[in-house]
Enzyme design. Structure first.
Site, PDB file in Angstrom:
ATOM      1  N   LYS A 144      -9.611 -17.384  -8.840  1.00  0.00           N
ATOM      2  CA  LYS A 144      -9.356 -17.284 -10.065  1.00  0.00           C
ATOM      3  C   LYS A 144     -10.682 -15.734 -10.477  1.00  0.00           C
ATOM      4  O   LYS A 144     -11.125 -15.537  -9.673  1.00  0.00           O
ATOM      5  CB  LYS A 144     -11.059 -18.530  -9.923  1.00  0.00           C
ATOM      6  CG  LYS A 144     -10.420 -19.907  -9.915  1.00  0.00           C
ATOM      7  CD  LYS A 144     -11.783 -20.162 -10.423  1.00  0.00           C
ATOM      8  CE  LYS A 144     -10.381 -22.219 -10.074  1.00  0.00           C
ATOM      9  NZ  LYS A 144      -9.859 -22.838 -11.473  1.00  0.00           N
ATOM     10  N   ARG A 189      -4.506 -31.460  -6.889  1.00  0.00           N
ATOM     11  CA  ARG A 189      -3.601 -32.526  -6.745  1.00  0.00           C
ATOM     12  C   ARG A 189      -2.744 -33.033  -5.202  1.00  0.00           C
ATOM     13  O   ARG A 189      -2.141 -34.194  -5.365  1.00  0.00           O
ATOM     14  CB  ARG A 189      -2.812 -32.028  -7.218  1.00  0.00           C
ATOM     15  CG  ARG A 189      -1.965 -31.197  -7.510  1.00  0.00           C
ATOM     16  CD  ARG A 189      -0.536 -30.560  -8.895  1.00  0.00           C
ATOM     17  NE  ARG A 189      -2.225 -29.888  -9.590  1.00  0.00           N
ATOM     18  CZ  ARG A 189      -1.924 -29.830 -11.238  1.00  0.00           C
ATOM     19  NH1 ARG A 189      -0.534 -29.684 -12.045  1.00  0.00           N
ATOM     20  NH2 ARG A 189      -2.988 -28.970 -11.787  1.00  0.00           N
ATOM     21  N   ASP A 228     -16.827 -28.741  -7.698  1.00  0.00           N
ATOM     22  CA  ASP A 228     -15.437 -29.219  -8.090  1.00  0.00           C
ATOM     23  C   ASP A 228     -14.903 -29.969  -7.029  1.00  0.00           C
ATOM     24  O   ASP A 228     -13.771 -30.372  -6.805  1.00  0.00           O
ATOM     25  CB  ASP A 228     -14.191 -28.076  -6.972  1.00  0.00           C
ATOM     26  CG  ASP A 228     -12.812 -28.006  -8.197  1.00  0.00           C
ATOM     27  OD1 ASP A 228     -12.664 -28.693  -8.935  1.00  0.00           O
ATOM     28  OD2 ASP A 228     -12.232 -27.631  -7.399  1.00  0.00           O
ATOM     29  N   LYS A 245     -11.923 -36.307  -5.770  1.00  0.00           N
ATOM     30  CA  LYS A 245     -11.496 -34.401  -5.083  1.00  0.00           C
ATOM     31  C   LYS A 245     -12.620 -34.151  -5.211  1.00  0.00           C
ATOM     32  O   LYS A 245     -14.300 -34.800  -5.059  1.00  0.00           O
ATOM     33  CB  LYS A 245     -11.290 -34.480  -6.023  1.00  0.00           C
ATOM     34  CG  LYS A 245     -10.881 -32.312  -5.960  1.00  0.00           C
ATOM     35  CD  LYS A 245     -10.507 -31.613  -7.092  1.00  0.00           C
ATOM     36  CE  LYS A 245     -10.006 -30.227  -7.227  1.00  0.00           C
ATOM     37  NZ  LYS A 245      -9.736 -29.504  -7.881  1.00  0.00           N
ATOM     38  N   ASP A 265     -13.848 -24.041  -5.381  1.00  0.00           N
ATOM     39  CA  ASP A 265     -12.370 -23.385  -5.460  1.00  0.00           C
ATOM     40  C   ASP A 265     -12.333 -22.150  -6.224  1.00  0.00           C
ATOM     41  O   ASP A 265     -12.456 -22.065  -7.287  1.00  0.00           O
ATOM     42  CB  ASP A 265     -11.954 -24.976  -6.516  1.00  0.00           C
ATOM     43  CG  ASP A 265     -10.785 -24.016  -6.927  1.00  0.00           C
ATOM     44  OD1 ASP A 265      -9.315 -23.639  -6.436  1.00  0.00           O
ATOM     45  OD2 ASP A 265     -10.397 -25.249  -8.023  1.00  0.00           O
ATOM     46  N   GLU A 289      -5.064 -26.808  -6.167  1.00  0.00           N
ATOM     47  CA  GLU A 289      -5.160 -27.696  -5.697  1.00  0.00           C
ATOM     48  C   GLU A 289      -5.854 -29.200  -5.355  1.00  0.00           C
ATOM     49  O   GLU A 289      -5.272 -29.640  -3.786  1.00  0.00           O
ATOM     50  CB  GLU A 289      -5.615 -26.836  -4.281  1.00  0.00           C
ATOM     51  CG  GLU A 289      -7.360 -26.594  -4.896  1.00  0.00           C
ATOM     52  CD  GLU A 289      -7.694 -27.125  -5.665  1.00  0.00           C
ATOM     53  OE1 GLU A 289      -7.519 -25.868  -6.805  1.00  0.00           O
ATOM     54  OE2 GLU A 289      -8.417 -27.326  -6.755  1.00  0.00           O
ATOM     55  N   ASP A 320      -3.802 -22.623  -7.403  1.00  0.00           N
ATOM     56  CA  ASP A 320      -5.239 -22.885  -7.861  1.00  0.00           C
ATOM     57  C   ASP A 320      -4.847 -24.063  -8.254  1.00  0.00           C
ATOM     58  O   ASP A 320      -5.633 -25.134  -9.104  1.00  0.00           O
ATOM     59  CB  ASP A 320      -5.229 -22.096  -8.713  1.00  0.00           C
ATOM     60  CG  ASP A 320      -7.108 -21.931  -9.786  1.00  0.00           C
ATOM     61  OD1 ASP A 320      -7.900 -22.886  -8.545  1.00  0.00           O
ATOM     62  OD2 ASP A 320      -7.577 -21.248 -11.254  1.00  0.00           O
TER      63      ASP A 320
HETATM   64  N1  BES Z   1     -10.938 -26.803 -10.474  1.00  0.00           N
HETATM   65  C1  BES Z   1     -10.070 -26.625 -11.766  1.00  0.00           C
HETATM   66  C2  BES Z   1      -9.818 -27.129 -12.623  1.00  0.00           C
HETATM   67  C3  BES Z   1     -11.301 -27.133 -13.530  1.00  0.00           C
HETATM   68  C4  BES Z   1     -11.802 -26.402 -14.345  1.00  0.00           C
HETATM   69  C5  BES Z   1     -12.764 -27.734 -12.461  1.00  0.00           C
HETATM   70  C6  BES Z   1     -12.665 -25.806 -14.682  1.00  0.00           C
HETATM   71  C7  BES Z   1     -14.027 -27.710 -13.712  1.00  0.00           C
HETATM   72  C8  BES Z   1     -13.548 -26.487 -14.364  1.00  0.00           C
HETATM   73  C9  BES Z   1      -8.849 -27.127 -10.513  1.00  0.00           C
HETATM   74  O1  BES Z   1      -8.721 -26.711  -8.719  1.00  0.00           O
HETATM   75  C10 BES Z   1      -7.706 -25.708 -11.026  1.00  0.00           C
HETATM   76  O2  BES Z   1      -7.863 -24.809 -10.368  1.00  0.00           O
HETATM   77  N2  BES Z   1      -6.745 -26.005 -12.367  1.00  0.00           N
HETATM   78  C11 BES Z   1      -5.484 -25.194 -12.511  1.00  0.00           C
HETATM   79  C12 BES Z   1      -4.152 -25.991 -12.658  1.00  0.00           C
HETATM   80  C13 BES Z   1      -3.329 -24.931 -13.365  1.00  0.00           C
HETATM   81  C14 BES Z   1      -3.186 -24.047 -11.772  1.00  0.00           C
HETATM   82  C15 BES Z   1      -2.048 -25.573 -12.745  1.00  0.00           C
HETATM   83  C16 BES Z   1      -6.028 -25.631 -14.172  1.00  0.00           C
HETATM   84  O3  BES Z   1      -6.864 -25.755 -15.030  1.00  0.00           O
HETATM   85  O4  BES Z   1      -6.108 -24.090 -14.343  1.00  0.00           O
HETATM   86 ZN    ZN Z   2     -10.540 -27.429  -8.026  1.00  0.00          ZN
HETATM   87 MN    MN Z   3      -8.047 -25.270  -8.798  1.00  0.00          MN
END
Ligand code: BES
Ligand code: ZN
Ligand code: MN
Length: 499
Positions: free
Chosen positions: A276, A350, A287, A264, A269, A348, A346
């Site tokens: 966020k 996947r 990210d 990725k 992000d 994104e 968010d």
């Molecule tokens: N990049 C984030 C995940 C992340 C969180 C990485 C904390 C490092 C530290 C990812 O893109 C994300 O935002 N995931 C969301 C998914 C949810 C919206 C289903 C999450 O984990 O909140």
């Molecule tokens: Zn992310």
């Molecule tokens: Mn995200």
């Protein structure tokens, strides 16, 4: 840092600091640290009597003014319990010791080869070099008064070291691997003002030129031709264009196996329209740590030339809110043809990954590993200790777990029960991109699984392990470069199996 080996007694080497080890309990000087001369041995003996805690794992004590020794100072490292002293602990001890040497402003540091049961001499010397190079990493690219003490030279000393040629090869391999991890750390530590998709591509080009890998960088128009709409949707909110980096290494032309490493590469992000919270949002410059791990791994693989075929794919983009951004409620047709309802912009990562996976299948990948800072849920589940795995294949996940045990990059396999699939079923499309809060790491994995078909696949979630807020062992505060060493080890293991 220059690294050399000398076959003498540790007491005879001239250096600013000499690293020796003591085990706990048995209160004995590590066998490899023996032959320290009468005076130093009795100094250590009295230290062990007065301060028995100095032999606990990770403790460092400085012995000044030891005479009868070529070293100006001795760094006594506590090795902990003898039968718990693993190769990964050798890496940690070497990292802590080199930082102690640095603190003393030592320029030339010598180390004995620690005694680690069940490990070969060559494995231990490699672990020492890796721990030293990883543990002395610093990111001060943006500091204008960058006056840190650098150790110039590491001397590995011992009376029964392997032949010079063998030793030199071990040093070289270990240094290639550790430097590659440090490259991954650099990429991740840089802010997104510098580490843009275009910069990721420049680094990939550099690696390709240095090591002879094939490279291709797809731009937005190419992606449109391939109908990579999941990836393009994420990218469309940003003014910075996305790209898809492909690096190819053909180490075994006789074989039809082609392993895909997919990382990725979200260079920032923000969450997009599903924005966020601002606190710690800056951390989301990291990210792209999965992409960085893949780039680091490909650098090492390019230099080490194992007998395997690997294609690396790194989809790179920002995830930004704007008038052009994709929105919750949108339905996207991914490259595979499967439709996805966007619940959260968010989620994104996947989306990029599944288009890269479809592309990997198109170009003939036979096995897949993806690595990504994918879910906050993984941080909750496993903290910063272990990365989370999701897989559709027992043997393939065991290969990755085996490599992870060799490198000390801890990984834990999550269950992949079919019941979880209902969480990502959409009312109006084939899938939705978020399964809600419950089992977030697993449902993200199972979303990706829908795109791998019948290929063996492992997903590695490094959201919790890709950076840390405190220095520990060979991992410094900031990016860890996690995953790179496991991918390299996997490639070496597969090459071994093939020959
Ligand atoms: N990049 C984030 C995940 C992340 C969180 C990485 C904390 C490092 C530290 C990812 O893109 C994300 O935002 N995931 C969301 C998914 C949810 C919206 C289903 C999450 O984990 O909140
Ligand atoms: Zn992310
Ligand atoms: Mn995200």
């Amino acid at each position: 840092m220059q690294i050399e080996g000398v076959i003498v007694s540790p007491t005879d080497v001239f250096c600013d600091a000499l690293i020796v080890g003591v085990f706990d309990e048995i209160v004995e000087i590590d066998a490899m640290s023996q032959a320290l001369g009468k005076q130093l041995t009795s100094l250590i003996d009295s230290m062990l009597r007065d301060q028995p805690e100095c032999c606990q794992f990770g403790e460092s004590s400085i012995i000044h003014y030891a005479t009868e020794v070529g070293a100006k100072r001795v760094i006594l490292m506590g090795l902990g319990k003898k039968d718990e002293f693993t190769l990964d602990k050798v890496r940690e001890i070497s990292a802590i010791a080199i930082r102690a040497g640095k603190k003393l402003s030592s320029k030339t540091v010598a180390t004995v080869v620690f005694n680690c049961k069940n490990a070969s001499l060559s494995e231990v010397t490699q672990a020492i070099v890796q721990g030293t190079v990883l543990g002395s990493y610093e990111f001060n690219h943006y500091k204008t008064d960058n006056k840190d003490n650098k150790v110039d030279k590491l001397i590995v000393v011992g009376k029964d070291l392997p032949r010079a040629a063998v030793l030199a090869q071990d040093f070289k391999e270990a240094k290639i691997i550790a430097d590659s991890v440090n490259l991954a750390r650099d990429l991740t530590n840089h802010p997104s003002s510098y580490m843009k998709p275009s910069q990721m591509a420049l680094v990939a080009r550099d690696i390709a030129i240095q090591t002879g890998l094939e490279i291709n960088v797809m731009d937005k128009a190419n992606m449109e031709n391939h109908k990579m709409n999941a990836l393009l949707s994420v990218a469309q909110g940003s003014d910075i264009p996305p790209n898809l980096i492909t690096l190819k290494y053909n180490g075994n032309p006789q074989s039809k196996e082609l392993i895909a490493f997919i990382g990725k590469g979200i260079t920032f992000d923000s969450g997009g329209i599903s924005l966020k919270p601002s606190e710690k949002m800056g951390d989301m410059k990291g990210d792209m740590a999965g992409g960085a791990a893949v780039l680091g791994a490909m650098r090492a693989i390019g230099y080490l030339q194992p007998k395997v075929n690997i294609v690396a794919l790194i989809p790179c983009s920002e995830n930004m809110p704007s008038g052009r951004a994709f929105k919750p409620g949108h339905v996207i047709t991914s490259m595979s043809g499967k439709t996805i309802e966007i619940i959260s912009t968010d989620a994104e990562g996947r989306l990029l990954l599944v288009d890269a996976i479809t592309y990997a299948r198109k170009i003939g990948a036979t096995k897949i590993i993806d690595i990504a800072t994918l879910t906050g849920a993984c941080v909750v589940a496993l903290g910063n200790v272990a990365s989370g795995l999701v897989s559709n294949h027992d043997d393939w996940s065991q290969e990755i777990l085996k490599a992870s045990m060799q490198t000390g990059e801890k990984m834990w396999l999550m269950p992949c029960y079919e019941e979880y699939l209902s969480q990502i079923k959409s009312d109006i499309a084939d899938l939705k991109n978020s399964g809600g809060r419950m089992a977030g790491t697993i449902t993200a994995g199972i979303f990706i699984k829908q795109f791998v078909g019948d290929l063996p696949w492992v997903h590695i979630d490094i959201a919790g392990t890709s950076d840390r807020d405190k220095t520990k062992g060979y991992n410094l505060k900031g990016a860890t470069g996690v995953g790179a060493r496991t991918l390299i080890q996997l490639a070496l293991n597969l090459a071994e199996n093939a020959s």
